[in-house]
Design a protein around this motif. Structure first.
Motif: not given
Ligand SMILES: Cc1cc2nc3c(=O)[nH]c(=O)nc-3n(C[C@H](O)[C@H](O)[C@H](O)COP(=O)(O)OP(=O)(O)OC[C@H]3O[C@@H](n4cnc5c(N)ncnc54)[C@H](O)[C@@H]3O)c2cc1C
Length: 475
Positions: A137-152
């Motif tokens: 999302a960051w690389n696409n100039n966007a934001r998505v709703s994701a949870s707070t731990c990277n590994c999940v």
């Protein structure tokens, strides 16, 4: 070793091809039709976030092609082989039941992510983790709703509701789903939307693992230039003598849609000593963030590491929690009210466990508090999803963390004691446990809340043979 190699080996040594050395009869049914990208491991090696109550299987199928999931499930059904879908491998429930013939269907290698041209939608496969999706999302100039731990895995969290720092603005993860590509318990592939099958959609969005294997999904995305995609956050360290003041401030603080907060009882990374840490989060500038969290800052932290950081680093502070392995029998309670006495008792339990078990020094009590401004609107049952706890402000999770099984008994007692202290003062009509944080010893009504009786009926309709029965089974 690939099952093909095992089958060839078995043939050379005169063994029946219908009885491969690993994988069982299901493998011989399906093996020839699988993509070369899919492989079967027979050594039982399967790293997960927690070794406590971890599922043990006869074989692990590493799925390399989304189309293979349905084929494997059909073969497992025909041979009455139990199976567990595994994505991020973070689920800590004690409800996994596989025997030595059972298989783990590991979908973590399914990583494709595609944004539409306007960046308003993203389609991604089941192995995509929060980190994968946030980076894309960051690389696409966007934001998505994701949870707070990277590994999940995004879908692993989403199928149970999916808590997210930005849920006050965008809703829960389930509220961001547009469509789901599933394999049903009979191995039939379907695309499910709220429009084409409202009742299955409702069941999937809160109790998903009981109703389908989701191989990919389309999800909402917000176009947003990187320069605007930032938040004010960072750790505040408090002396434990301030605990009651901190808890009271959190209790009184109404989290606006653009706010979120975590509080940790954990070893201070710098000193190794048990500490009270607060992680405020505000979708905006430091100046306004400090005003919004003034009641907590006014308690007087010993250290303040807050700053404005970019979206693709919001989860970095939680990375140590993603460390796999070790034993972590975890327990949770949903709370609407934070009572200083209950939290002092909780602190005392934590200190006693910490001091009695030096090897359990990573033990943490993590409490995540969210704005209910957007999610609670749906509580009055707009029927949008089966996730039952839209008006719960905070979810407290006790995570004992150690390696020696000899500590299991005292860890279980510790987790249950904390749950007792907090649920007695939670301000809810009855105890509640968010499915993704629950242990597995709770009554089902505590996990599925008011959705339970309808979910049980739908389970009869959609999975009467109980094929999907590993994650807080409804039947
Ligand atoms: C360190 C850590 C941080 C966490 N942070 C958050 C958080 O911020 N917000 C939050 O909401 N939750 C959070 N969780 C809880 C997390 O959402 C659940 O543990 C979730 O079930 C993990 O999914 P997984 O795919 O990573 O794990 P797995 O163990 O692979 O999956 C858990 C269960 O979901 C099923 N499942 C997974 N993917 C699919 C699929 N595609 N189709 C069907 N069934 C599937 C599996 O069969 C299994 O039963 C956290 C957990 C950990 C360990």
């Amino acid at each position: 070793m690939h099952v093909r190699q095992l089958l060839i080996g078995a043939g050379l040594f005169g063994l029946s091809l219908s009885q491969p050395a690993c994988g069982g009869n299901w493998a011989s049914l399906v093996e020839k039709s699988l993509s070369p990208k899919t492989s079967i491991q027979c050594d039982g090696d399967n790293q997960r976030w927690s070794d406590y109550a971890a599922p043990k299987a006869g074989a692990v199928v590493i799925v390399g092609d989304e189309n293979d999931v349905a084929k494997i499930i059909v073969a497992a059904s025909k041979t009455n082989t139990s199976f567990l879908i595994q994505s991020g491998g973070n689920g800590w429930a004690n409800t996994f039941k596989l025997d030595s013939r059972g298989i783990i269907i590991d979908i973590s290698s399914l990583k494709a992510i595609t944004f539409n041209a306007k960046k308003t939608q993203v389609t991604f496969q089941a192995g995509v983790t929060n980190k994968d999706l946030i980076d894309a999302a960051w690389n696409n100039n966007a934001r998505v709703s994701a949870s707070t731990c990277n590994c999940v895995s995004v879908l692993g969290a989403t199928l149970g509701g999916g808590l997210s720092r930005t849920q006050g603005v965008y809703g829960l993860n389930v509220d961001n789903l547009i469509s789901l590509n599933i394999v049903d318990p009979n191995g039939i592939r379907k695309t499910v939307t709220r429009q084409n099958n409202p009742e299955l959609w409702w069941a999937l969005t809160g109790a998903g693992a009981n109703f389908g294997v989701i191989t990919s999904a389309t999800y909402k995305s917000q176009p947003l230039p990187q320069a605007q995609n930032t938040a004010w956050t960072g750790l505040l360290l408090f002396n434990e003598s301030k605990l009651e003041e901190v808890i009271t401030a959190i209790d009184k603080l109404t989290l606006a849609p653009d706010m979120q907060l975590d509080i940790y009882f954990t070893a201070n990374p710098a000193t190794g000593q048990p500490s009270v840490l607060v992680l405020p989060f505000y979708l905006g500038s430091a100046e306004v963030g400090r005003q919004k969290f003034a009641s907590i800052l006014n308690v007087g932290p010993i250290a303040d590491n807050t700053e404005v950081i970019p979206y693709n680093t919001w989860n970095t502070a939680g990375d140590p929690f993603c460390t796999p392995g070790g034993r972590k029998p975890s327990y949770t309670t949903g709370v609407k009210k934070m009572d200083p006495v209950a939290w002092r008792n909780t602190w005392n339990e934590y200190i006693a466990f910490f001091n009695e078990n030096p090897e359990a020094n990573l033990t943490t009590i993590l409490t995540e508090c969210y704005s209910t401004a957007k999610t609670a609107k749906s509580v009055k049952n707009d029927g949008s999803s089966s996730y039952p706890f839209r008006d719960i402000k905070c979810h407290a999770i006790t995570i004992p963390w150690y390696t020696s099984p000899s500590i299991d008994c005292s860890a279980v007692k510790f987790g249950q004691n904390v749950r007792k202290h907090l649920s007695a003062s939670a301000g809810t009509k009855s105890p509640s446990s968010y499915i993704n944080f629950a242990h597995g010893d709770e009554p089902l009504s505590q996990i599925y809340g008011s959705s339970l009786s309808t979910l049980k009926k739908l389970k009869q309709k959609y999975d009467p043979k109980k094929r999907l029965n590993q994650w807080f089974p409804l039947s």
